[in-house]
Design an enzyme around this catalytic site. Sequence first.
Site, PDB file in Angstrom:
ATOM      1  N   GLY A   1      53.766 -19.372  59.620  1.00 28.08           N
ATOM      2  CA  GLY A   1      53.871 -20.117  58.366  1.00 28.08           C
ATOM      3  C   GLY A   1      54.370 -19.221  57.242  1.00 28.08           C
TER       4      GLY A   1
ATOM      5  N   GLY B   1      38.203   7.373  64.121  1.00 22.91           N
ATOM      6  CA  GLY B   1      37.529   6.515  63.140  1.00 22.91           C
ATOM      7  C   GLY B   1      36.119   6.175  63.587  1.00 22.91           C
TER       8      GLY B   1
ATOM      9  N   GLY C   1      34.001   4.164  62.085  1.00 22.23           N
ATOM     10  CA  GLY C   1      33.544   2.995  61.339  1.00 22.23           C
ATOM     11  C   GLY C   1      32.926   2.002  62.303  1.00 22.23           C
TER      12      GLY C   1
ATOM     13  N   GLU D   1      36.346  11.531  63.003  1.00 21.72           N
ATOM     14  CA  GLU D   1      36.247  10.799  61.734  1.00 21.72           C
ATOM     15  C   GLU D   1      36.740  11.690  60.598  1.00 21.72           C
ATOM     16  OE1 GLU D   1      35.332   7.747  60.310  1.00 21.72           O
ATOM     17  OE2 GLU D   1      35.683   8.789  58.424  1.00 21.72           O
TER      18      GLU D   1
ATOM     19  N   ARG E   1      41.142  -1.791  58.890  1.00 21.18           N
ATOM     20  CA  ARG E   1      42.092  -2.896  58.989  1.00 21.18           C
ATOM     21  C   ARG E   1      42.714  -3.139  57.617  1.00 21.18           C
ATOM     22  NH1 ARG E   1      41.888  -5.689  63.650  1.00 21.18           N
ATOM     23  NH2 ARG E   1      42.597  -7.620  62.703  1.00 21.18           N
TER      24      ARG E   1
ATOM     25  N   HIS F   1       3.240 -13.416  65.793  1.00 18.41           N
ATOM     26  CA  HIS F   1       2.830 -12.205  66.496  1.00 18.41           C
ATOM     27  C   HIS F   1       2.837 -12.446  67.997  1.00 18.41           C
ATOM     28  CE1 HIS F   1       0.753  -8.517  67.499  1.00 18.41           C
ATOM     29  NE2 HIS F   1      -0.043  -9.228  68.291  1.00 18.41           N
TER      30      HIS F   1
HETATM   31  P1  FAD Z   1      41.637 -13.546  61.183  1.00 18.75           P
HETATM   32  O1  FAD Z   1      40.512 -13.746  62.096  1.00 18.75           O
HETATM   33  O2  FAD Z   1      42.375 -12.239  61.257  1.00 18.75           O
HETATM   34  O3  FAD Z   1      42.648 -14.757  61.444  1.00 18.75           O
HETATM   35  C1  FAD Z   1      43.886 -14.842  60.841  1.00 18.75           C
HETATM   36  C2  FAD Z   1      44.770 -15.728  61.687  1.00 18.75           C
HETATM   37  O4  FAD Z   1      45.945 -16.037  60.968  1.00 18.75           O
HETATM   38  C3  FAD Z   1      45.238 -15.090  62.992  1.00 18.75           C
HETATM   39  O5  FAD Z   1      45.135 -15.995  64.045  1.00 18.75           O
HETATM   40  C4  FAD Z   1      46.706 -14.755  62.717  1.00 18.75           C
HETATM   41  O6  FAD Z   1      47.491 -14.754  63.907  1.00 18.75           O
HETATM   42  C5  FAD Z   1      47.086 -15.901  61.806  1.00 18.75           C
HETATM   43  N1  FAD Z   1      48.232 -15.641  60.945  1.00 18.75           N
HETATM   44  C6  FAD Z   1      48.457 -14.565  60.159  1.00 18.75           C
HETATM   45  N2  FAD Z   1      49.604 -14.728  59.442  1.00 18.75           N
HETATM   46  C7  FAD Z   1      50.090 -15.939  59.793  1.00 18.75           C
HETATM   47  C8  FAD Z   1      51.216 -16.685  59.395  1.00 18.75           C
HETATM   48  N3  FAD Z   1      52.068 -16.242  58.456  1.00 18.75           N
HETATM   49  N4  FAD Z   1      51.437 -17.896  59.972  1.00 18.75           N
HETATM   50  C9  FAD Z   1      50.569 -18.380  60.906  1.00 18.75           C
HETATM   51  N5  FAD Z   1      49.480 -17.720  61.309  1.00 18.75           N
HETATM   52  C10 FAD Z   1      49.241 -16.526  60.746  1.00 18.75           C
HETATM   53  N6  FAD Z   1      33.188  -9.541  61.991  1.00 18.75           N
HETATM   54  C11 FAD Z   1      31.919  -9.967  62.035  1.00 18.75           C
HETATM   55  O7  FAD Z   1      31.479 -10.641  61.104  1.00 18.75           O
HETATM   56  N7  FAD Z   1      31.096  -9.692  63.100  1.00 18.75           N
HETATM   57  C12 FAD Z   1      31.526  -8.940  64.152  1.00 18.75           C
HETATM   58  O8  FAD Z   1      30.776  -8.710  65.100  1.00 18.75           O
HETATM   59  C13 FAD Z   1      32.860  -8.468  64.138  1.00 18.75           C
HETATM   60  N8  FAD Z   1      33.334  -7.752  65.172  1.00 18.75           N
HETATM   61  C14 FAD Z   1      34.633  -7.354  65.165  1.00 18.75           C
HETATM   62  C15 FAD Z   1      35.096  -6.604  66.231  1.00 18.75           C
HETATM   63  C16 FAD Z   1      36.412  -6.180  66.261  1.00 18.75           C
HETATM   64  C17 FAD Z   1      36.899  -5.379  67.446  1.00 18.75           C
HETATM   65  C18 FAD Z   1      37.297  -6.542  65.191  1.00 18.75           C
HETATM   66  C19 FAD Z   1      38.742  -6.135  65.206  1.00 18.75           C
HETATM   67  C20 FAD Z   1      36.833  -7.277  64.110  1.00 18.75           C
HETATM   68  C21 FAD Z   1      35.504  -7.675  64.077  1.00 18.75           C
HETATM   69  N9  FAD Z   1      34.991  -8.409  63.006  1.00 18.75           N
HETATM   70  C22 FAD Z   1      33.687  -8.806  63.021  1.00 18.75           C
HETATM   71  C23 FAD Z   1      35.826  -8.776  61.830  1.00 18.75           C
HETATM   72  C24 FAD Z   1      36.299 -10.213  61.952  1.00 18.75           C
HETATM   73  O9  FAD Z   1      37.015 -10.356  63.155  1.00 18.75           O
HETATM   74  C25 FAD Z   1      37.163 -10.568  60.757  1.00 18.75           C
HETATM   75  O10 FAD Z   1      36.447 -10.303  59.566  1.00 18.75           O
HETATM   76  C26 FAD Z   1      37.555 -12.030  60.781  1.00 18.75           C
HETATM   77  O11 FAD Z   1      38.257 -12.347  61.960  1.00 18.75           O
HETATM   78  C27 FAD Z   1      38.412 -12.384  59.569  1.00 18.75           C
HETATM   79  O12 FAD Z   1      38.688 -13.750  59.615  1.00 18.75           O
HETATM   80  P2  FAD Z   1      39.970 -14.359  58.909  1.00 18.75           P
HETATM   81  O13 FAD Z   1      39.933 -15.812  59.173  1.00 18.75           O
HETATM   82  O14 FAD Z   1      40.041 -13.890  57.508  1.00 18.75           O
HETATM   83  O15 FAD Z   1      41.238 -13.704  59.650  1.00 18.75           O
HETATM   84  P1  AMP Z   2      35.975   0.568  59.371  1.00 22.08           P
HETATM   85  O1  AMP Z   2      36.734   0.269  58.093  1.00 22.08           O
HETATM   86  O2  AMP Z   2      34.507   0.307  59.334  1.00 22.08           O
HETATM   87  O3  AMP Z   2      36.644  -0.013  60.583  1.00 22.08           O
HETATM   88  O4  AMP Z   2      36.084   2.152  59.536  1.00 22.08           O
HETATM   89  C1  AMP Z   2      37.259   2.878  59.705  1.00 22.08           C
HETATM   90  C2  AMP Z   2      36.877   4.366  59.731  1.00 22.08           C
HETATM   91  O5  AMP Z   2      38.017   5.144  60.055  1.00 22.08           O
HETATM   92  C3  AMP Z   2      36.336   4.894  58.410  1.00 22.08           C
HETATM   93  O6  AMP Z   2      35.144   5.606  58.631  1.00 22.08           O
HETATM   94  C4  AMP Z   2      37.448   5.816  57.911  1.00 22.08           C
HETATM   95  O7  AMP Z   2      36.968   6.897  57.134  1.00 22.08           O
HETATM   96  C5  AMP Z   2      38.042   6.305  59.205  1.00 22.08           C
HETATM   97  N1  AMP Z   2      39.414   6.764  59.090  1.00 22.08           N
HETATM   98  C6  AMP Z   2      40.421   6.223  58.356  1.00 22.08           C
HETATM   99  N2  AMP Z   2      41.582   6.912  58.548  1.00 22.08           N
HETATM  100  C7  AMP Z   2      41.295   7.928  59.428  1.00 22.08           C
HETATM  101  C8  AMP Z   2      42.061   8.982  60.036  1.00 22.08           C
HETATM  102  N3  AMP Z   2      43.368   9.139  59.798  1.00 22.08           N
HETATM  103  N4  AMP Z   2      41.431   9.823  60.888  1.00 22.08           N
HETATM  104  C9  AMP Z   2      40.122   9.655  61.182  1.00 22.08           C
HETATM  105  N5  AMP Z   2      39.340   8.701  60.628  1.00 22.08           N
HETATM  106  C10 AMP Z   2      39.912   7.837  59.777  1.00 22.08           C
END
Ligand code: FAD
Ligand code: AMP
Length: 475
Positions: free
Chosen positions: A122, A190, A192, A213, A282, A454
Amino acid sequence: MAKNFDVAVIGAGPGGYIAAIRAAQLGLNTVCIDEFESVDGRPSLGGTCLNVGCIPSKALLESSENYERALHKFGEHGINIKDVSLDVATMLARKDKIVQQFTSGIGLLFKKNKVSSMHGHGRLTGGGEAFQIEVKGKDGSETINAKNVVIATGSVPRQIPGVKVDNVSVCDNTGALSLKEVPGRLGVIGAGVIGLEMGSVWKRLGSEVTILEALPTFLGAADEGIAKEAWRIFTKSVGLDIKLGSKIDAVKVGKKAISVQFEHEGASQKLDFDRLVIAVGRVPNTQDLGLESVGVKVDARGFVEVDERNRTAVANVYAIGDVVRGPMLAHKSSEEGVAVAETIAGQHGHVNLEHIPWVIYTSPEIAWVGRTEQQLKSDAVEYRSGQFPFIVSGRARALGETAGFVKMLADAQTDRILGVHILGPFASELISEAVVAMEFGATAEDIARIVHAHPSLSEAMHEAALGVDKRFLSL
Ligand code: FAD
Ligand code: AMP
């Protein structure tokens, strides 16, 4: 003739699909546009969270914890299993099935709530009485009109300049959730949320895990007391080798190993890994979204600029979730989705960013809501603190999960709860009581006077509340 909608939501992650469902429930003619495709090229709703984030990572987490229990913990229960072995392909297939069930479920929810769904990229192409959005798919493009637009395009993994992610040797979250075998040596860049979760999963499955990190502090966003104890547990008991203050100089993918050259403690070092996971955070995703065509602005860090009610400066254009300020968490995205749908429908949608629960799904889990002790100190807020360790909880003992504690921070004058921090079993579930309490403006005494079952883990919250007034009953 272009189709006309009241609301077009771009992105079907937990922010976008919830916004679309709520808007349709409120009687608005709604379309949700999403471009995500699974590895086999099929449209897959649910965004990062359902496809390559929250859901698959928790599926693997559970599998890896079960494996570890079978290996190391069943014995003390008198359950003896011989020849425990791991079948990674079955574990990944279970994860993929869970993902498939949930992502296809969203299509059904769309049908039930009469949300139109379009697959493709989109892009806003113009405004006026309505906004025009071009949706480009494999078979061509179509332009639709919408009176209101919700940008819910989420985030993408931050890249390290010069390091190419192929999701085989060098992985981001997508590859890290699909490693075909347990790497002998896993490097993670990282420490995090994602780095710790992924590192813990593969560590439990047998990898030797080193996390590099950049920052000199561990889990800087968490309460210092929690971060200190988590550091001790993750490095000593879990066995993660976390090297803080590491500056990555070069990553070289060779035939036999991935070499990472980095500076640590004043010296240049090199480590070889079988797989490398990049988990350095991210970044908001606004790529090729056409924001400039309607005048929507992004800030210096690339987030779409919004006010406290997720309104951009352009009337009738909203943005929610990872693409805007605030924690990058699925539940925060979803609640913002509900809020904007209600705002568009003429109601007063709002999300209180002060009370978003944070969770890190390590073992033990970490969860918190509200302010940390270091924030209160730097803001010169007088507070009292109650801290109760799980080792004294009967239920934690029975579970065999006694590490960690619950810490409650309350205003010294009013006793109002200012923050709750948990390191321990099911912290992700326990934190809800604190969120509810804080949303209702509760005091520590309110929690202390509420009956808790409890034996349950929630008794630790009760005792932490009692501890604020120095009247523990079990300590
Ligand atoms: P997203 O989930 O990123 O969705 C965005 C969507 O928009 C995607 O499908 C993308 O393809 C689509 N899109 C983008 N641009 C366009 C476009 N121009 N046209 C059409 N479609 C488009 N959060 C938690 O709360 N609990 C957790 O346990 C957790 N675990 C995680 C583990 C991992 C490994 C990762 C990577 C993230 C995790 N998160 C977790 C974070 C969570 O996934 C995100 O905060 C959440 O998905 C954000 O939701 P959103 O709807 O903003 O975006
Ligand atoms: P989160 O935002 O929780 O996913 O965490 C990302 C983590 O990666 C943070 O602790 C950052 O300080 C770390 N980080 C970011 N850039 C770098 C880098 N170039 N090398 C190592 N750690 C990084």
